[in-house]
Design a protein around this motif. Structure first.
Motif, PDB file in Angstrom:
ATOM      1  N   LYS B  78      23.201 -23.241  34.436  1.00 29.11           N
ATOM      2  CA  LYS B  78      23.689 -22.529  35.611  1.00 29.11           C
ATOM      3  C   LYS B  78      25.159 -22.180  35.419  1.00 29.11           C
ATOM      4  O   LYS B  78      25.957 -23.027  35.000  1.00 29.11           O
ATOM      5  CB  LYS B  78      23.527 -23.375  36.878  1.00 29.11           C
ATOM      6  N   ILE B  79      25.474 -20.942  35.734  1.00 29.43           N
ATOM      7  CA  ILE B  79      26.875 -20.529  35.785  1.00 29.43           C
ATOM      8  C   ILE B  79      27.166 -20.200  37.246  1.00 29.43           C
ATOM      9  O   ILE B  79      26.521 -19.298  37.817  1.00 29.43           O
ATOM     10  CB  ILE B  79      27.154 -19.312  34.892  1.00 29.43           C
ATOM     11  N   ARG B  80      28.061 -20.926  37.851  1.00 30.62           N
ATOM     12  CA  ARG B  80      28.233 -20.843  39.305  1.00 30.62           C
ATOM     13  C   ARG B  80      28.855 -19.529  39.757  1.00 30.62           C
ATOM     14  O   ARG B  80      28.402 -18.922  40.712  1.00 30.62           O
ATOM     15  CB  ARG B  80      29.098 -21.992  39.801  1.00 30.62           C
ATOM     16  N   SER B  81      29.879 -19.098  39.102  1.00 26.96           N
ATOM     17  CA  SER B  81      30.592 -17.885  39.502  1.00 26.96           C
ATOM     18  C   SER B  81      30.941 -17.124  38.235  1.00 26.96           C
ATOM     19  O   SER B  81      31.934 -17.422  37.563  1.00 26.96           O
ATOM     20  CB  SER B  81      31.856 -18.251  40.288  1.00 26.96           C
ATOM     21  N   THR B  82      30.101 -16.177  37.902  1.00 27.12           N
ATOM     22  CA  THR B  82      30.219 -15.530  36.596  1.00 27.12           C
ATOM     23  C   THR B  82      31.483 -14.696  36.475  1.00 27.12           C
ATOM     24  O   THR B  82      31.955 -14.086  37.445  1.00 27.12           O
ATOM     25  CB  THR B  82      29.004 -14.647  36.323  1.00 27.12           C
ATOM     26  N   LYS B  83      32.004 -14.683  35.254  1.00 23.11           N
ATOM     27  CA  LYS B  83      33.164 -13.857  34.928  1.00 23.11           C
ATOM     28  C   LYS B  83      32.730 -12.808  33.906  1.00 23.11           C
ATOM     29  O   LYS B  83      31.694 -12.961  33.245  1.00 23.11           O
ATOM     30  CB  LYS B  83      34.275 -14.705  34.312  1.00 23.11           C
ATOM     31  N   LEU B  84      33.537 -11.779  33.767  1.00 19.86           N
ATOM     32  CA  LEU B  84      33.221 -10.746  32.787  1.00 19.86           C
ATOM     33  C   LEU B  84      33.063 -11.336  31.389  1.00 19.86           C
ATOM     34  O   LEU B  84      32.166 -10.937  30.630  1.00 19.86           O
ATOM     35  CB  LEU B  84      34.317  -9.666  32.769  1.00 19.86           C
ATOM     36  N   GLU B  85      33.912 -12.314  31.079  1.00 19.72           N
ATOM     37  CA  GLU B  85      33.896 -12.902  29.738  1.00 19.72           C
ATOM     38  C   GLU B  85      32.708 -13.831  29.485  1.00 19.72           C
ATOM     39  O   GLU B  85      32.543 -14.338  28.372  1.00 19.72           O
ATOM     40  CB  GLU B  85      35.199 -13.646  29.454  1.00 19.72           C
ATOM     41  N   ASP B  86      31.877 -14.043  30.494  1.00 21.63           N
ATOM     42  CA  ASP B  86      30.639 -14.816  30.296  1.00 21.63           C
ATOM     43  C   ASP B  86      29.537 -13.952  29.698  1.00 21.63           C
ATOM     44  O   ASP B  86      28.471 -14.472  29.335  1.00 21.63           O
ATOM     45  CB  ASP B  86      30.155 -15.406  31.617  1.00 21.63           C
ATOM     46  N   SER B  87      29.761 -12.649  29.611  1.00 28.99           N
ATOM     47  CA  SER B  87      28.761 -11.766  29.008  1.00 28.99           C
ATOM     48  C   SER B  87      28.546 -12.169  27.557  1.00 28.99           C
ATOM     49  O   SER B  87      29.489 -12.200  26.762  1.00 28.99           O
ATOM     50  CB  SER B  87      29.225 -10.309  29.074  1.00 28.99           C
ATOM     51  N   ALA B  88      27.303 -12.488  27.227  1.00 27.66           N
ATOM     52  CA  ALA B  88      26.986 -13.001  25.895  1.00 27.66           C
ATOM     53  C   ALA B  88      25.482 -13.170  25.787  1.00 27.66           C
ATOM     54  O   ALA B  88      24.749 -13.041  26.764  1.00 27.66           O
ATOM     55  CB  ALA B  88      27.671 -14.351  25.653  1.00 27.66           C
ATOM     56  N   MET B  89      25.035 -13.495  24.588  1.00 25.42           N
ATOM     57  CA  MET B  89      23.658 -13.941  24.377  1.00 25.42           C
ATOM     58  C   MET B  89      23.672 -15.462  24.451  1.00 25.42           C
ATOM     59  O   MET B  89      24.486 -16.108  23.776  1.00 25.42           O
ATOM     60  CB  MET B  89      23.152 -13.481  23.012  1.00 25.42           C
ATOM     61  N   TYR B  90      22.817 -16.010  25.280  1.00 28.98           N
ATOM     62  CA  TYR B  90      22.748 -17.457  25.451  1.00 28.98           C
ATOM     63  C   TYR B  90      21.462 -17.965  24.803  1.00 28.98           C
ATOM     64  O   TYR B  90      20.361 -17.521  25.140  1.00 28.98           O
ATOM     65  CB  TYR B  90      22.785 -17.833  26.934  1.00 28.98           C
ATOM     66  N   PHE B  91      21.622 -18.909  23.878  1.00 30.31           N
ATOM     67  CA  PHE B  91      20.490 -19.474  23.164  1.00 30.31           C
ATOM     68  C   PHE B  91      20.266 -20.912  23.603  1.00 30.31           C
ATOM     69  O   PHE B  91      21.203 -21.707  23.652  1.00 30.31           O
ATOM     70  CB  PHE B  91      20.737 -19.468  21.649  1.00 30.31           C
ATOM     71  N   CYS B  92      19.025 -21.228  23.857  1.00 27.59           N
ATOM     72  CA  CYS B  92      18.599 -22.596  24.092  1.00 27.59           C
ATOM     73  C   CYS B  92      17.986 -23.128  22.799  1.00 27.59           C
ATOM     74  O   CYS B  92      17.371 -22.361  22.036  1.00 27.59           O
ATOM     75  CB  CYS B  92      17.567 -22.614  25.216  1.00 27.59           C
ATOM     76  N   ALA B  93      18.140 -24.403  22.537  1.00 30.54           N
ATOM     77  CA  ALA B  93      17.538 -25.021  21.358  1.00 30.54           C
ATOM     78  C   ALA B  93      17.067 -26.418  21.724  1.00 30.54           C
ATOM     79  O   ALA B  93      17.533 -27.021  22.706  1.00 30.54           O
ATOM     80  CB  ALA B  93      18.534 -25.084  20.202  1.00 30.54           C
ATOM     81  N   SER B  94      16.135 -26.934  20.930  1.00 28.06           N
ATOM     82  CA  SER B  94      15.716 -28.310  21.103  1.00 28.06           C
ATOM     83  C   SER B  94      15.469 -28.943  19.738  1.00 28.06           C
ATOM     84  O   SER B  94      15.245 -28.240  18.749  1.00 28.06           O
ATOM     85  CB  SER B  94      14.470 -28.401  21.984  1.00 28.06           C
ATOM     86  N   SER B  95      15.564 -30.265  19.693  1.00 30.93           N
ATOM     87  CA  SER B  95      15.269 -30.992  18.460  1.00 30.93           C
ATOM     88  C   SER B  95      14.551 -32.283  18.800  1.00 30.93           C
ATOM     89  O   SER B  95      14.635 -32.773  19.931  1.00 30.93           O
ATOM     90  CB  SER B  95      16.545 -31.271  17.662  1.00 30.93           C
TER      91      SER B  95
END
Lengths: 117, 117
Positions: B78-95
């Motif tokens: 969760k990102i509570r209050s997004t900023k312009l600089e939060d623009s990105a590709m977000y990857f989830c991973a598990s091991s």
């Protein structure tokens, strides 16, 4: 500071020729080293890893990588490139001194591989 | 073959809005991670999660970010209050996180592209 360098933004190779994608690292201890591949609109797919033992490790899709401690390198190789190998390749390292439950990977910038028919 | 899945594939939001990115890790895995990649930059570690608590976080993961495993299958960022600089590709991973397997492989989802306007 821990870091990974992939000195080439792009590598071009003809189909059937051998390919090498370079990676060098800087960590404080003996590293755990990984290669991942990213195809367009896909996630990061694991290719291979080096933990300990034989310096030459073999992975998916005919790829292999050679760990060279003296040169702090972990170059990705394939004897005969395919057009379908064209993708973005990432080298990553985990510092085993970053122990316990801390397992973050530190990444290179990626190398775009283009295999020409 | 089991895979990590992520939804949505693309999220567009207005600056200041809250977003929740969702991930379903591989079912028998114990460690979960979020990474992000700003366009043209390195993949960056955000946070790792084990045994229902954060095990490590980066300096990027400030009070605006939170993670949760609300049930036995989902893992959310969760990102509570997004900023312009939060623009990105977000990857989830598990091991897998087996005891002693300090170099267990992280398996990644396809990513969520977050665009903050």
């Amino acid at each position: 500071a821990q870091s990974v360098a992939q000195p080439e933004d792009q590598v071009n190779v003809a189909e059937g020729n051998p390919l090498t994608v370079k990676c060098t690292y800087s960590v404080s201890g003996n590293p755990y080293l990984f290669w991942y591949v990213q195809y367009p609109n896909r996630g990061l797919q694991f290719l291979l890893k080096y933990i300990t033992g034989d310096n030459l490790v073999k992975g998916s899709y005919g790829f292999e990588a050679e760990f060279n401690k003296s040169q702090t390198s972990f170059h990705l190789k394939k004897p005969s490139a395919l057009v379908s190998d064209s993708a973005l390749y990432f080298c990553a390292v985990r510092d085993p001194l970053n122990a316990g439950n801390n397992r973050k990977l530190i990444w290179g910038l990626g190398t775009s591989l283009a295999v020409n028919p | 073959e089991p895979e990590v899945t992520q939804t949505p594939s693309h999220q567009v939001t207005q600056m200041g809005q809250e977003v929740i990115l969702r991930c379903v890790p591989i079912s028998n895995h114990l460690y979960f991670y979020w990474y992000r990649q700003i366009l043209g930059q390195k993949v960056e570690f955000l946070v790792s999660f084990y045994n229902n608590e954060i095990s490590e976080k980066s300096e990027i993961f400030d009070d605006q970010f939170s993670v949760e495993r609300p049930d036995g299958s989902n893992f959310t960022l969760k990102i509570r209050s997004t900023k312009l600089e939060d623009s990105a590709m977000y990857f989830c991973a598990s091991s897998e996180g087996a005891s002693g397997a300090l170099a267990d492989t992280q398996y990644f989802g396809p990513g969520t592209r977050l665009t903050v306007l």
